[in-house]
Write an enzyme that holds these catalytic residues in place. Sequence first.
Site: not given
Length: 489
Positions: A205, A341
């Site tokens: 991330d 996403h």
Amino acid sequence: MASSPPAFDPANVQGDILAGLPKKSQVYIVFQIDDNVTAFRQHLAKLIPLITTTTQVQQDRAKIAANKKAALEAGKKPQLIKLSGVNIAFSQAGLTKLGITDNIGDDAFVNGQFNDAHNLGDSGTTGPNGFVPDWIPAFKNNHKNIHGVILISGDCDATIAITRLAVEAIFNFGAHNATLHEIITIKGTVRPGVESGHEHFGFLDGISQPAVQGIDTNPNPGQETVPQGIIVCGRDGDTVTRPSWAIDGSFLALRYLFQLVPEFNGFLKANPITSTGLTPEAGSELLGARLVGRWKSGAPVDITPLQDDPALGKDPLRNNNFRYDFPEDSQTTDRCPFAAHTRKTNPRADLEDLNPPAPTTARRIIRRGVQFGPEVTPDEASSGKTKLGRGLIFVAYQSNIVNGFQFIQHSWADNPGFPIQKPFNPGFDAIIGQPTDDTTIPSRTIAGTDPNNQKGTLPLPAEWVVPKGGEYFFSPSIPALRNTFALAA
């Protein structure tokens, strides 16, 4: 605001905004200011010397880099440096409590996240008093009394505990003359071992942060440099008229997001992409990568569409150097689904290469969140059911919540028609997309997950990221804290 703001000084900006407080663990103390507001403001003046600035974070990160380099040269594992950081931010209710009545120029902030929850797509119920999100009681029942949040980061829990005691002593925490009290403390911890840097679904991330002009002077390939005013108020790129004290402050969007990891893994296992000749296990891994837009290593599917490339994933010179601009990218999902996403939340060429172009600079945010909760237990993994709470404390900074976080969530992630000008409806962001009108959109679907059946839709039977609270805050500059928020004793 004056037409010529003072020269930018990173020592005036709270450290989490532009540089990110270094952390292995972090607590967010959500607080209410008690009735003796004057005493609180006097106590706040005593906190200011503890506030970590951007300059201090830059120095701390230089120490961390030097420590790692020395350990590498010595052939040793680097030991953690004892560091802690403190920042503070206030809600609109907090500004009102302090008697600060200026219009700060952001409707989402002024109205608060509780009143924005339905617009964001959070689940809840509508009654005679309006929409009530399905949040935990601390956020749901106290939303009018959430006045601020204190962030404390550190290299370990013990360091944070020591710093927290110093902060609490300033405000007489827990005593009869306390000037604030805790509504809730939420704690985040970086995941252990090889999962460090990965969120709980397992994906690396925080890769695609924007660089900020004058701060990030050596951006990586593919990393967009944005004007300072996209992230901090009152600088080039911030087009809103604001009170003079707002300069070099930033809006903080905090979301308490729970992740249903066993259920997500079960969905991947039940829906492998096998049309490409992959084994079911590899097909499930491919589905996860195409839902997210990256493999778990961080390698973008737009560059390596059918198999992971861990070396690419960990290489900052390559892992963000793409734009969804391969010749087939704009009209096919050969490489990446339109609703992946990472593509929904940072569409790059999908907007920038339109005719006329639709710039995305004003939508950029800087994310500073941290994971919370334990690793998945063997019992949870075998049963496919979440039994322990885990997820992400999502934190994003921007100079404009309406243009930034709110827009990304509502108009991109929650919008099944985005990105625009595609040959079929892209569907929802499977990770964070939420229906905003349950009467017209009965369930979530995503199209193009199978590269050999691009118009086919895949039902998304659950929301695997579940918001359970949050608020919008403003993180003032050090001069604003000193001259507008605090009072000398």
